[in-house]
Design a protein around this motif. Structure first.
Motif, PDB file in Angstrom:
ATOM      1  N   ILE A  68     128.192  88.479  75.144  1.00 51.59           N
ATOM      2  CA  ILE A  68     129.261  87.537  74.808  1.00 51.59           C
ATOM      3  C   ILE A  68     130.418  88.265  74.142  1.00 51.59           C
ATOM      4  O   ILE A  68     131.591  88.101  74.509  1.00 51.59           O
ATOM      5  CB  ILE A  68     128.717  86.409  73.899  1.00 51.59           C
ATOM      6  N   PHE A  69     130.109  89.116  73.148  1.00 51.08           N
ATOM      7  CA  PHE A  69     131.171  89.822  72.432  1.00 51.08           C
ATOM      8  C   PHE A  69     131.878  90.844  73.320  1.00 51.08           C
ATOM      9  O   PHE A  69     133.047  91.144  73.112  1.00 51.08           O
ATOM     10  CB  PHE A  69     130.615  90.510  71.183  1.00 51.08           C
ATOM     11  N   SER A  70     131.161  91.404  74.301  1.00 52.54           N
ATOM     12  CA  SER A  70     131.765  92.417  75.166  1.00 52.54           C
ATOM     13  C   SER A  70     132.536  91.803  76.330  1.00 52.54           C
ATOM     14  O   SER A  70     133.244  92.507  77.046  1.00 52.54           O
ATOM     15  CB  SER A  70     130.686  93.352  75.714  1.00 52.54           C
ATOM     16  N   GLY A  71     132.389  90.482  76.525  1.00 48.43           N
ATOM     17  CA  GLY A  71     133.102  89.822  77.615  1.00 48.43           C
ATOM     18  C   GLY A  71     132.343  89.780  78.924  1.00 48.43           C
ATOM     19  O   GLY A  71     132.855  89.278  79.920  1.00 48.43           O
ATOM     20  N   LYS A  72     131.101  90.309  78.945  1.00 46.46           N
ATOM     21  CA  LYS A  72     130.300  90.228  80.167  1.00 46.46           C
ATOM     22  C   LYS A  72     129.906  88.781  80.458  1.00 46.46           C
ATOM     23  O   LYS A  72     129.734  88.397  81.619  1.00 46.46           O
ATOM     24  CB  LYS A  72     129.057  91.112  80.035  1.00 46.46           C
TER      25      LYS A  72
END
Length: 227
Positions: free
Chosen positions: A28-32
């Motif tokens: 979620i934090f990495s945008g995946k």
């Protein structure tokens, strides 16, 4: 007394559920995983080569923490907020964190203030290097440090359920940028903890927290999310 004939194996310190939670938060934090994107338990368990119960437990926990939204008999989705919801969440964050900082002031030490100042310098360095995610990780670490100083586990839990999902959403759902100026705004909180008394303390803390909220809200409002 004789020694037991059966020796139990060592139990790992991290459960499968917690490993899944860590992986999903990272995604979620990495945008995946983007806001509103579905998460299918069966597919996730196949990819991770684990049973669906651990995945289900992880998703239940992430739902409680505000990172995902579970729809009964349908699916689980990465949480997404409207602009109005983001505004309401920031309003609540200001109130909760102001209370945490008031209680933190009663027990903060110079050692604590030094640790907070080092986190600010880390944020400034991340901003200079345009490392947006690293900036937000240090930003969250700064605020978590303050929450812990409040010495109220229920308030800390409330802030943990509120702020990290909000940070993740703002980071992923907008073109938010970071700057050294934003990092150094945190000095107002450190200075308030170090030397200000009421009513100046609450005035500065509220003003600073509201400034952070306006920055985050503006970045989301410029790219309205869709639910």
């Amino acid at each position: 007394m004789s020694e037991p004939t059966f020796v139990f194996p060592e139990v790992g310190g991290v459960s499968l559920r917690d490993k899944v939670i860590t992986c999903l938060k990272e995604a979620i934090f990495s945008g995946k995983l983007r806001p509103g994107e579905p998460i299918v338990e069966r597919h996730l368990s196949q990819q991770m080569k684990i049973g669906t119960p651990a995945v289900r437990e992880a998703l239940v926990t992430l739902n409680e923490q505000g990172f995902v939204r579970r729809v009964a008999n349908t699916a689980t989705y990465v949480n997404s907020y409207t602009v109005d919801e983001v505004r309401e969440l920031y309003q609540l964050r200001v109130e909760f964190e102001h209370l945490a900082l008031k209680w933190a002031k009663l027990r903060v030490t110079e050692k604590d203030l030094g640790a907070l100042e080092r986190l600010i310098e880390g944020m400034a360095a991340a901003a200079a290097d345009k490392e947006v995610r690293r900036f937000y990780e240090l930003d969250l670490e700064f605020h978590r440090y303050c929450w812990q100083l409040s010495n109220n586990r229920f308030l800390v839990k409330s802030l943990e359920n509120l702020v990290p999902p909000l940070f993740a959403f703002v980071l992923m759902a907008s073109d938010v940028t970071v700057s050294q100026a934003i990092a150094y705004e945190h000095r107002s909180i450190v200075n308030a903890l170090r030397r200000l008394e009421e009513p100046e303390f609450s005035s500065i803390v509220r003003q600073t927290l509201s400034s952070f909220a306006m920055t985050g809200l503006a970045s989301v409002a410029s790219h309205p999310p869709h639910k």
